[in-house]
Design a protein around this motif. Structure first.
Motif, PDB file in Angstrom:
ATOM      1  N   GLY A  42       0.774  -1.231   0.000  1.00  0.00           N
ATOM      2  CA  GLY A  42       0.000   0.000   0.000  1.00  0.00           C
ATOM      3  C   GLY A  42       0.802   1.276   0.000  1.00  0.00           C
ATOM      4  N   LYS A  43       2.141   1.156  -0.006  1.00  0.00           N
ATOM      5  CA  LYS A  43       2.968   2.373   0.049  1.00  0.00           C
ATOM      6  C   LYS A  43       3.819   2.573  -1.186  1.00  0.00           C
ATOM      7  CE  LYS A  43       3.502   2.754   5.054  1.00  0.00           C
ATOM      8  NZ  LYS A  43       4.487   2.897   6.151  1.00  0.00           N
ATOM      9  N   GLY A  44       3.897   1.616  -2.065  1.00  0.00           N
ATOM     10  CA  GLY A  44       4.710   1.790  -3.253  1.00  0.00           C
ATOM     11  C   GLY A  44       6.189   1.664  -2.957  1.00  0.00           C
ATOM     12  N   ARG A  45       6.995   2.015  -3.928  1.00  0.00           N
ATOM     13  CA  ARG A  45       8.441   1.881  -3.842  1.00  0.00           C
ATOM     14  C   ARG A  45       9.075   3.204  -3.439  1.00  0.00           C
ATOM     15  NH1 ARG A  45      10.877  -0.359  -9.167  1.00  0.00           N
ATOM     16  NH2 ARG A  45       9.927  -2.256  -8.361  1.00  0.00           N
ATOM     17  N   ALA A  91       9.151  -2.908   5.850  1.00  0.00           N
ATOM     18  CA  ALA A  91       9.094  -3.062   4.397  1.00  0.00           C
ATOM     19  C   ALA A  91      10.049  -4.166   3.975  1.00  0.00           C
ATOM     20  CB  ALA A  91       9.474  -1.758   3.692  1.00  0.00           C
ATOM     21  N   MET A  92       9.955  -4.522   2.707  1.00  0.00           N
ATOM     22  CA  MET A  92      10.980  -5.350   2.081  1.00  0.00           C
ATOM     23  C   MET A  92      12.017  -4.391   1.535  1.00  0.00           C
ATOM     24  SD  MET A  92      11.762  -8.525   1.433  1.00  0.00           S
ATOM     25  CE  MET A  92      10.312  -9.572   1.175  1.00  0.00           C
ATOM     26  N   TYR A  93      13.268  -4.634   1.888  1.00  0.00           N
ATOM     27  CA  TYR A  93      14.363  -3.768   1.457  1.00  0.00           C
ATOM     28  C   TYR A  93      15.165  -4.475   0.366  1.00  0.00           C
ATOM     29  CZ  TYR A  93      13.513  -0.464   5.201  1.00  0.00           C
ATOM     30  OH  TYR A  93      12.948   0.485   6.005  1.00  0.00           O
ATOM     31  N   TYR A  94      15.421  -3.731  -0.705  1.00  0.00           N
ATOM     32  CA  TYR A  94      16.133  -4.265  -1.857  1.00  0.00           C
ATOM     33  C   TYR A  94      17.411  -3.460  -2.096  1.00  0.00           C
ATOM     34  CZ  TYR A  94      11.662  -6.492  -2.977  1.00  0.00           C
ATOM     35  OH  TYR A  94      10.508  -7.224  -2.941  1.00  0.00           O
ATOM     36  N   CYS A  95      18.461  -4.178  -2.402  1.00  0.00           N
ATOM     37  CA  CYS A  95      19.695  -3.561  -2.857  1.00  0.00           C
ATOM     38  C   CYS A  95      19.593  -3.391  -4.369  1.00  0.00           C
ATOM     39  CB  CYS A  95      20.855  -4.481  -2.486  1.00  0.00           C
ATOM     40  SG  CYS A  95      22.446  -4.059  -3.176  1.00  0.00           S
ATOM     41  N   ALA A  96      20.014  -2.252  -4.886  1.00  0.00           N
ATOM     42  CA  ALA A  96      19.867  -1.991  -6.310  1.00  0.00           C
ATOM     43  C   ALA A  96      21.110  -1.337  -6.895  1.00  0.00           C
ATOM     44  CB  ALA A  96      18.657  -1.091  -6.564  1.00  0.00           C
ATOM     45  N   ALA A  97      21.288  -1.551  -8.187  1.00  0.00           N
ATOM     46  CA  ALA A  97      22.365  -0.923  -8.932  1.00  0.00           C
ATOM     47  C   ALA A  97      21.787  -0.341 -10.212  1.00  0.00           C
ATOM     48  CB  ALA A  97      23.452  -1.936  -9.261  1.00  0.00           C
ATOM     49  N   PHE A 102      18.900   6.865  -8.731  1.00  0.00           N
ATOM     50  CA  PHE A 102      17.539   6.342  -8.804  1.00  0.00           C
ATOM     51  C   PHE A 102      16.714   6.796  -7.615  1.00  0.00           C
ATOM     52  CE2 PHE A 102      18.387   2.881  -5.816  1.00  0.00           C
ATOM     53  CZ  PHE A 102      19.724   2.601  -6.031  1.00  0.00           C
ATOM     54  N   LEU A 103      17.103   7.937  -7.058  1.00  0.00           N
ATOM     55  CA  LEU A 103      16.361   8.458  -5.913  1.00  0.00           C
ATOM     56  C   LEU A 103      14.897   8.709  -6.253  1.00  0.00           C
ATOM     57  CD1 LEU A 103      16.968   9.262  -2.966  1.00  0.00           C
ATOM     58  CD2 LEU A 103      17.182  11.612  -3.751  1.00  0.00           C
ATOM     59  N   TYR A 104      14.635   9.052  -7.509  1.00  0.00           N
ATOM     60  CA  TYR A 104      13.270   9.348  -7.927  1.00  0.00           C
ATOM     61  C   TYR A 104      12.705   8.313  -8.876  1.00  0.00           C
ATOM     62  CZ  TYR A 104      14.488  13.705  -5.685  1.00  0.00           C
ATOM     63  OH  TYR A 104      14.898  14.632  -4.770  1.00  0.00           O
ATOM     64  N   GLY A 105      13.379   7.168  -8.972  1.00  0.00           N
ATOM     65  CA  GLY A 105      12.845   6.104  -9.792  1.00  0.00           C
ATOM     66  C   GLY A 105      13.939   5.302 -10.459  1.00  0.00           C
ATOM     67  N   LEU A 106      13.760   4.006 -10.522  1.00  0.00           N
ATOM     68  CA  LEU A 106      14.748   3.126 -11.128  1.00  0.00           C
ATOM     69  C   LEU A 106      14.719   3.258 -12.643  1.00  0.00           C
ATOM     70  CD1 LEU A 106      14.032   0.030  -8.903  1.00  0.00           C
ATOM     71  CD2 LEU A 106      16.194   1.255  -8.989  1.00  0.00           C
ATOM     72  N   GLY A 107      15.911   3.185 -13.246  1.00  0.00           N
ATOM     73  CA  GLY A 107      16.001   3.227 -14.691  1.00  0.00           C
ATOM     74  C   GLY A 107      15.751   1.861 -15.305  1.00  0.00           C
ATOM     75  N   SER A 108      15.674   1.840 -16.620  1.00  0.00           N
ATOM     76  CA  SER A 108      15.340   0.605 -17.320  1.00  0.00           C
ATOM     77  C   SER A 108      16.434  -0.444 -17.218  1.00  0.00           C
ATOM     78  CB  SER A 108      15.056   0.897 -18.793  1.00  0.00           C
ATOM     79  OG  SER A 108      16.190   1.480 -19.408  1.00  0.00           O
TER      80      SER A 108
END
Length: 122
Positions: A42-45, A91-97, A102-108
């Motif tokens: 219910g809170k999004g990413r 929350a579920m926490y994800y590590c990302a690269a 990507f503070l405002y959204g993950l790239g493709s």
């Protein structure tokens, strides 16, 4: 093949601390923007913290002053120290690269791991 493997999640009471770790392999570790995002029902990413390719560190306003991101280049490991945890941090926490911030959204081309669950009780 890029792999990101998180660990360190768990259940804590409000005010407690946890440290998340993420071991990265298969990417240009030093040329990627690395960070953590979380997802709650219910809170999004929400991206909570990142270290950009030039070393710039950014935090979401919701975690500033409580969370600290760091990395150990020799170990290809990213960390997230979480202090003064609140129930809303659950929350579920994800590590990302990603190639850039990507503070405002993950790239493709972003990649992320399987996630680690953080649960904070009041």
């Amino acid at each position: 093949q890029v792999t990101l493997e998180e660990s360190g999640g768990g259940a804590v009471q409000a005010g407690g601390s946890l440290r998340l770790s993420c071991v990265a392999s298969g990417l240009g570790y030093r040329s990627a923007c690395l960070g953590w995002f979380r997802e709650a029902p219910g809170k999004g990413r929400e991206t909570v913290a990142e270290i950009d390719t030039d070393g710039t560190i950014r935090y979401a306003d919701s975690v500033k002053g409580r969370f600290t991101i760091s990395k150990d280049n020799a170990k290809n490991t990213l960390y997230l120290q979480m202090n003064s945890l609140k129930p809303e941090d659950t929350a579920m926490y994800y590590c990302a690269a990603d190639r850039s911030s990507f503070l405002y959204g993950l790239g493709s081309l972003a990649r992320w791991g399987q996630g680690t669950q953080v649960t904070v009780s009041s």
